[in-house]
Motif scaffolding. Sequence first.
Motif, mmCIF file in Angstrom:
data_model
loop_
_atom_site.group_PDB
_atom_site.id
_atom_site.type_symbol
_atom_site.label_atom_id
_atom_site.label_comp_id
_atom_site.label_asym_id
_atom_site.label_seq_id
_atom_site.Cartn_x
_atom_site.Cartn_y
_atom_site.Cartn_z
ATOM 1 N N GLY A 161 2.521 7.336 -5.846
ATOM 2 C CA GLY A 161 2.671 7.128 -4.412
ATOM 3 C C GLY A 161 1.335 7.207 -3.689
ATOM 4 O O GLY A 161 0.494 8.049 -3.998
ATOM 5 N N ALA A 162 1.153 6.307 -2.717
ATOM 6 C CA ALA A 162 -0.073 6.324 -1.925
ATOM 7 C C ALA A 162 0.009 7.453 -0.899
ATOM 8 O O ALA A 162 1.077 7.794 -0.419
ATOM 9 N N ASP A 163 -1.138 8.030 -0.582
ATOM 10 C CA ASP A 163 -1.171 9.093 0.405
ATOM 11 C C ASP A 163 -0.843 8.524 1.791
ATOM 12 O O ASP A 163 -1.216 7.412 2.114
ATOM 13 N N ARG B 211 0.821 -1.218 0.000
ATOM 14 C CA ARG B 211 0.000 0.000 0.000
ATOM 15 C C ARG B 211 0.857 1.271 0.000
ATOM 16 O O ARG B 211 0.462 2.300 0.554
ATOM 17 N N ALA C 100 5.166 11.012 -7.147
ATOM 18 C CA ALA C 100 4.094 12.008 -7.196
ATOM 19 C C ALA C 100 2.891 11.464 -7.952
ATOM 20 O O ALA C 100 1.727 11.771 -7.635
ATOM 21 N N ARG D 124 0.049 3.093 -5.783
ATOM 22 C CA ARG D 124 -1.301 2.847 -6.281
ATOM 23 C C ARG D 124 -1.284 2.865 -7.802
ATOM 24 O O ARG D 124 -0.948 3.895 -8.398
#
Length: 209
Positions: free
Chosen positions: A207-209, A153, A204, A156
């Motif tokens: 990448g997952a938050d 995770r 950017a 994404r």
Amino acid sequence: MVALTIKVSEETFTPRQQAVLTAALDLLVENGDGLTMTAVARRASCSKETLYKWFGDREGLLTATVQWQAAKVRMPQVDRSSLTARRLRESVEQFARDLLTTIEGDISVTLNRIAVTHAAVEKDRLGEIVLENGPMAIRRRLKPILEAGREARLLRFENSEDAYRTFFGLVVRDVQIRLLLGDRTLKQTDIEAEAKAAADQFFALYGAD
């Protein structure tokens, strides 16, 4: 028929075989298209019989040579069970540095120039050999890392192939075509900066938050 694709690392070839493949790469840079089993045997101080035993024929030697060159782009080692954002970022950036360092070298430029020329005139299978054991092999080595990032995770994306192509494009951009056309202005400081910028842009986007 020589198998085109195998998993290659430093352990795939013995130190003596590595020396032979290095000699073959040096000859390609010096002589371009004129690589022969005789010339490699002479440069590496071994017999042609040994070359045929190890690599089968000239095509097999060329295949192993391309595989050995592509192995310079190191495979990041990650633990899927404890993968962190920092470790993933370090692995992706390392891969980008290795890729740029490898493709900007005289050996890769020479191999690509010869392969493009051969493919254009359908002279032999060198173009196919370079494609399968260079760019395609590198893709197969990085995609599992991106998929591990998704499983953790940390990334994404829906399709790992699309994610890889985006990453490759961000890293290589127009560098390879410029190198093929004679631009040799890429320095080590440029490689470091461009690898970092490519990783920044990739995370950017994915990448997952």
